[in-house]
Design an enzyme around this catalytic site. Sequence first.
Site, mmCIF file in Angstrom:
data_model
loop_
_atom_site.group_PDB
_atom_site.id
_atom_site.type_symbol
_atom_site.label_atom_id
_atom_site.label_comp_id
_atom_site.label_asym_id
_atom_site.label_seq_id
_atom_site.Cartn_x
_atom_site.Cartn_y
_atom_site.Cartn_z
ATOM 1 C CB THR A 1 76.850 34.274 39.171
ATOM 2 O OG1 THR A 1 75.757 34.390 38.049
ATOM 3 C CG2 THR A 1 78.037 35.112 38.463
ATOM 4 C CG ASN B 1 64.808 34.848 37.959
ATOM 5 O OD1 ASN B 1 65.416 34.673 37.344
ATOM 6 N ND2 ASN B 1 64.406 35.263 39.068
ATOM 7 C CB CYS B 2 64.529 37.550 32.607
ATOM 8 S SG CYS B 2 65.681 37.883 33.698
ATOM 9 N N GLY C 1 72.819 41.034 44.646
ATOM 10 C CA GLY C 1 71.553 41.043 43.888
ATOM 11 C C GLY C 1 70.400 41.854 44.534
ATOM 12 C CE LYS D 1 74.434 64.506 9.654
ATOM 13 N NZ LYS D 1 73.828 66.019 9.579
HETATM 14 C C1 LIG Z 1 59.063 37.581 36.023
HETATM 15 C C2 LIG Z 1 60.426 38.593 36.058
HETATM 16 C C3 LIG Z 1 60.894 38.905 35.083
HETATM 17 C C4 LIG Z 1 62.063 39.332 35.116
HETATM 18 N N1 LIG Z 1 62.749 40.184 33.789
HETATM 19 C C5 LIG Z 1 64.047 40.775 33.969
HETATM 20 C C6 LIG Z 1 64.612 41.115 32.694
HETATM 21 O O1 LIG Z 1 64.003 41.185 31.790
HETATM 22 N N2 LIG Z 1 65.847 41.691 32.959
HETATM 23 C C7 LIG Z 1 66.308 41.925 34.045
HETATM 24 O O2 LIG Z 1 67.593 42.413 34.214
HETATM 25 N N3 LIG Z 1 66.009 41.378 35.485
HETATM 26 C C8 LIG Z 1 64.567 40.709 35.164
HETATM 27 N N4 LIG Z 1 64.070 40.271 36.427
HETATM 28 C C9 LIG Z 1 64.819 40.365 37.714
HETATM 29 C C10 LIG Z 1 66.048 39.543 37.878
HETATM 30 O O3 LIG Z 1 65.149 38.169 37.485
HETATM 31 C C11 LIG Z 1 66.444 39.540 39.342
HETATM 32 O O4 LIG Z 1 67.126 40.837 39.374
HETATM 33 C C12 LIG Z 1 67.490 38.505 39.633
HETATM 34 O O5 LIG Z 1 67.180 37.017 39.490
HETATM 35 C C13 LIG Z 1 68.118 38.616 40.961
HETATM 36 O O6 LIG Z 1 69.086 37.720 41.233
HETATM 37 P P1 LIG Z 1 69.096 37.210 42.714
HETATM 38 O O7 LIG Z 1 70.228 36.192 42.622
HETATM 39 O O8 LIG Z 1 69.447 38.437 43.554
HETATM 40 O O9 LIG Z 1 67.722 36.677 43.200
HETATM 41 P P2 LIG Z 1 66.958 35.440 42.741
HETATM 42 O O10 LIG Z 1 67.234 35.481 41.296
HETATM 43 O O11 LIG Z 1 65.366 36.000 43.051
HETATM 44 O O12 LIG Z 1 67.396 34.222 43.391
HETATM 45 C C14 LIG Z 1 67.371 33.907 44.866
HETATM 46 C C15 LIG Z 1 66.917 32.614 45.355
HETATM 47 O O13 LIG Z 1 67.242 32.600 46.589
HETATM 48 C C16 LIG Z 1 66.529 31.616 47.371
HETATM 49 N N5 LIG Z 1 66.487 31.885 48.609
HETATM 50 C C17 LIG Z 1 65.910 32.971 49.448
HETATM 51 N N6 LIG Z 1 66.098 32.776 50.575
HETATM 52 C C18 LIG Z 1 66.715 31.438 50.788
HETATM 53 C C19 LIG Z 1 67.050 30.759 51.790
HETATM 54 N N7 LIG Z 1 67.053 31.622 53.121
HETATM 55 N N8 LIG Z 1 67.647 29.607 51.755
HETATM 56 C C20 LIG Z 1 67.847 29.135 50.468
HETATM 57 N N9 LIG Z 1 67.226 29.835 49.481
HETATM 58 C C21 LIG Z 1 66.929 30.898 49.451
HETATM 59 C C22 LIG Z 1 65.010 31.850 46.399
HETATM 60 O O14 LIG Z 1 64.376 30.934 46.547
HETATM 61 C C23 LIG Z 1 65.550 32.272 45.081
HETATM 62 O O15 LIG Z 1 65.423 30.963 44.437
HETATM 63 C C24 LIG Z 1 63.084 39.697 36.360
HETATM 64 C C25 LIG Z 1 62.395 39.029 37.480
HETATM 65 C C26 LIG Z 1 61.001 38.256 37.205
HETATM 66 C C27 LIG Z 1 60.460 37.644 38.376
#
Ligand SMILES: Cc1cc2nc3c(=O)[nH]c(=O)nc-3n(C[C@H](O)[C@H](O)[C@H](O)COP(=O)(O)OP(=O)(O)OC[C@H]3O[C@@H](n4cnc5c(N)ncnc54)[C@H](O)[C@@H]3O)c2cc1C
Length: 565
Positions: free
Chosen positions: A16, A43-44, A284, A436
């Site tokens: 994003t 992921n979700c 995140g 209501k």
């Molecule tokens: C099974 C599952 C179901 C879920 N269901 C829901 C839901 O229904 N509703 C909801 O709101 N949320 C849900 N979530 C949570 C949601 O997916 C996360 O909150 C969200 O993806 C977080 O986003 P992020 O970008 O912080 O991390 P992520 O989406 O985890 O992305 C982080 C990425 O960074 C990469 N990375 C890490 N370190 C490095 C590095 N040093 N160099 C290069 N790449 C790196 C990782 O490989 C990863 O792909 C779910 C999560 C899971 C696992």
Amino acid sequence: MGIKLLVIGGVAGGATAAARARRLDEQAEIILFERGEHISFANCGLPYYIGEVIKDRNDLLVTTAKKLGERYNIDVRIFTEVVAIDPIKKQIQAKNLKTGETYYESYDKVILAPGAEPVRPSLDGVDLDTIFNLRNIPDSDRIKAYVDEKKPGLAIVVGGGYIGLEMAENLVDRGVKTIILEMLDQVMAPLDYEMAAIVHAYLRRKGLQLELENSAKSFSKKGNRTIVSTSKGFDIECDMVVLSIGIKPENKLAKEAGLKVGERGGIKVDATMRTSDPDIFAVGDAVEIRDFVSGQPTSTALAGPANKQGRIAADNALGRRSLFKGTLGTAIVKIFSMTVASTGASEKLLKRSNIPYTVSYTHSGSHASYYPGAELIAMKLIFSPGSGKVLGAQIVGKGGVDKRIDVLATAIRGSMTVYDLEELELAYAPPYSSAKDPVNIAGFVASNILKGDVENIYWNELGDLTANDITFIDLRNRDEIEKAGMIEGALHIPLNELRNKLPQLDKGKRYIAYCAVGQRAYMGHRILVQNGFRSANLSGGYRTYIGAKEKIMKESPETRIWLSE
Ligand SMILES: Cc1cc2nc3c(=O)[nH]c(=O)nc-3n(C[C@H](O)[C@H](O)[C@H](O)COP(=O)(O)OP(=O)(O)OC[C@H]3O[C@@H](n4cnc5c(N)ncnc54)[C@H](O)[C@@H]3O)c2cc1C
């Protein structure tokens, strides 16, 4: 040449942020590093792919590195891990995981979006090949292949959070008998106990075995079966284990770069998502943010906040000011045909934070009762006793839970009060709601409490009372009692007979009126107090009471005299 922006992590927050940055600045040089093969995957959706609700694996790929690169002119480097950030030299070190080659890349700004990793406790046997975690597509491939090929008869899901519950549902849908092992006395930690109790009853009705206040101590193999030794001292033999006991922020890079990290391990950021280094932002699951209601530091593992923060970080990295004002932790989960949702503060959080609150329970139809398919919605509203400001809400039901939680999440964000909820004009036609709406009803009930029109007593206050202090009056009809039972020792006076039976009551006593959900009890309470009796209304009625009964019994065994076994 424009600004050089490096984004680390290519899923919810990272992808994003990179896309937003491009929309803001055509000149910027943007490089996105992702350790895994996939960027921007769902992921979700992973539990539903394992459950074969999502049939095509490609549907999990919201976009690909190639597509994102082409559309947004972003240099997307998959299989590339950023292994160090040097804030002094303003460069990162990256490692190509395919070739092992490492190299440096300079930056003007960095957005860190590394997410959080599943907690994998250091228990004996945790690395057995039948013990799974679920974070990404390769994890879901492993679990799905195991279920497809080995056809496990019994699974243990360790942890009753939303991922654990979604996994349990999808395993059951695949024909795998499932046990949920949960260390706490309830599933779904953001809920308060009595609301989770409704979920407990439902899960058990759906054939799941719920092992509460029990945790995995170690894992071992017996032939081709897996043995889970539990903290309660017994072993369970099963065919597979899914660990979903929580996550921890991926903070190694940040820590090694000298960025400030909070007590819970989240990278500290301000409202612009800037870390302790002015040129590095973080978003995140990896960050520590502000809880909107309590103002305290918190972290969420939710896709909504991660996406919004990605956008905000990109804005600020490119010189536009925008702010993340805090999280409500609004969450929703489907469990078979039940929906469970929460937003804002729970009662237990407010108690811990010493923030005063009042609570109301309402049980309303998801839409007009005369239109087919109406289902009951159980709603807990938490609000400030002074101003009536809405602080939190929890909803459990089958239909219409999603839109009510969203209205209430919006109300909290808008600092609205329970009086505002009374006035909300929400869409109504019989298939969708009632004149209501359940949100209006929650507002009416809550404002009745604040105006002193009703004195409530709550299920968790009953433990302090004895049979000498109070007499329950059950205002339901005989057939309801025959079906659902009643509180032992209660007087049974159907509401319509209450006025005639007042002469039989004792003005020296304190009565607690109850019905199924609280509506008739409120009427009864008004009749009693206006006739000079001391009365209180059992908030949420018999339904809330019976759901929470296990807990009441545990908290106060000596009061069993007036509780039915
Ligand atoms: C099974 C599952 C179901 C879920 N269901 C829901 C839901 O229904 N509703 C909801 O709101 N949320 C849900 N979530 C949570 C949601 O997916 C996360 O909150 C969200 O993806 C977080 O986003 P992020 O970008 O912080 O991390 P992520 O989406 O985890 O992305 C982080 C990425 O960074 C990469 N990375 C890490 N370190 C490095 C590095 N040093 N160099 C290069 N790449 C790196 C990782 O490989 C990863 O792909 C779910 C999560 C899971 C696992």
